[in-house]
Scaffold this motif. Structure first.
Motif, PDB file in Angstrom:
ATOM      1  N   GLU A 157      31.616  38.083  40.702  1.00 21.50           N
ATOM      2  CA  GLU A 157      32.572  38.578  39.704  1.00 21.50           C
ATOM      3  C   GLU A 157      31.865  38.890  38.387  1.00 21.50           C
ATOM      4  OE1 GLU A 157      37.092  37.603  38.239  1.00 21.50           O
ATOM      5  OE2 GLU A 157      35.875  35.945  39.010  1.00 21.50           O
ATOM      6  N   ASN A 216      31.548  42.440  36.420  1.00 22.91           N
ATOM      7  CA  ASN A 216      31.938  42.582  35.013  1.00 22.91           C
ATOM      8  C   ASN A 216      30.794  43.085  34.147  1.00 22.91           C
ATOM      9  OD1 ASN A 216      34.596  41.789  35.437  1.00 22.91           O
ATOM     10  ND2 ASN A 216      34.123  39.625  35.153  1.00 22.91           N
ATOM     11  N   LYS A 260      30.293  47.530  34.769  1.00 24.31           N
ATOM     12  CA  LYS A 260      31.570  48.222  34.953  1.00 24.31           C
ATOM     13  C   LYS A 260      31.403  49.724  35.189  1.00 24.31           C
ATOM     14  CE  LYS A 260      34.640  44.981  32.703  1.00 24.31           C
ATOM     15  NZ  LYS A 260      35.550  44.640  33.756  1.00 24.31           N
ATOM     16  N   SER A 311      36.045  46.971  39.172  1.00 24.59           N
ATOM     17  CA  SER A 311      36.585  45.633  39.413  1.00 24.59           C
ATOM     18  C   SER A 311      37.972  45.671  40.042  1.00 24.59           C
ATOM     19  CB  SER A 311      36.609  44.824  38.114  1.00 24.59           C
ATOM     20  OG  SER A 311      37.463  45.442  37.167  1.00 24.59           O
TER      21      SER A 311
END
Length: 182
Positions: A57, A61, A64, A69
């Motif tokens: 994750e 992040n 991007k 996401s």
């Protein structure tokens, strides 16, 4: 670095991911699921451990521009709990399994793929014990075992033998299959 098995099937995986997400089962560091995500595929990262999912994750992040996401889903789950069937029928467009073997899960994996969906599976064979870990026969396929699980499916790719690891560092004894569900 993602598995070289994925690149030739990326168009097909894109089509399938429009119907249901791609599952990276026992994803570990997520290298294969991240490759799918870079190619704009809805991807579910599943692992028993929370930390690898948090790391994936964070990777998403931090990048991007390359990784959407909104296409990533995270599932902390123990697939080896026999009291629960975490995989349900027709839940995924494709399921990828790399370097993981829990034989009682094979039929559940097959059922969880939509008709015409794919299973992409690569794990170690008994010969791997000669090269290093794993050595426990519970985690090593017997000769012809992986292919036997997918009889009745359309076999798009099958390999069993020695190959150089995706990192190019060492030899590995593996079985691979890419199979389409009837």
């Amino acid at each position: 670095m993602h598995s070289s098995l994925l690149q030739p099937y990326i168009r097909e995986l894109k089509t399938l991911s429009c119907q249901r997400p791609i599952l990276d089962l026992a994803c570990g560091s997520g290298r294969n699921g991240l490759f799918c995500l870079k190619n704009k595929l809805a991807t579910t990262f599943a692992d028993i451990k929370e930390q690898p999912l948090l790391d994936i994750e964070q990777t998403i992040n931090n990048d991007k521009q390359m990784l959407d996401s909104t296409l990533a889903f995270f599932w902390q789950v123990d697939f080896e709990q026999t009291a629960f069937n975490h995989l349900t029928e027709n839940s995924f467009g494709a399921i990828m399994v790399f370097r993981y073997l829990h034989r009682p899960l094979i039929d559940k994996i097959k059922a969880a793929v939509i008709p015409n969906g794919l299973v992409i599976y690569e794990t170690f064979t008994e010969q791997q014990a000669e090269f290093g870990r794993p050595k426990n026969p519970d985690f090593l396929l017997k000769k012809g075992e992986l292919a036997s699980y997918f009889s009745g499916w359309e076999i798009l790719h099958s390999f069993e033998g020695l190959k150089t690891s995706d990192t190019g560092e060492n030899q590995q004894a593996v079985a691979q299959i890419i199979a389409r569900k009837p």
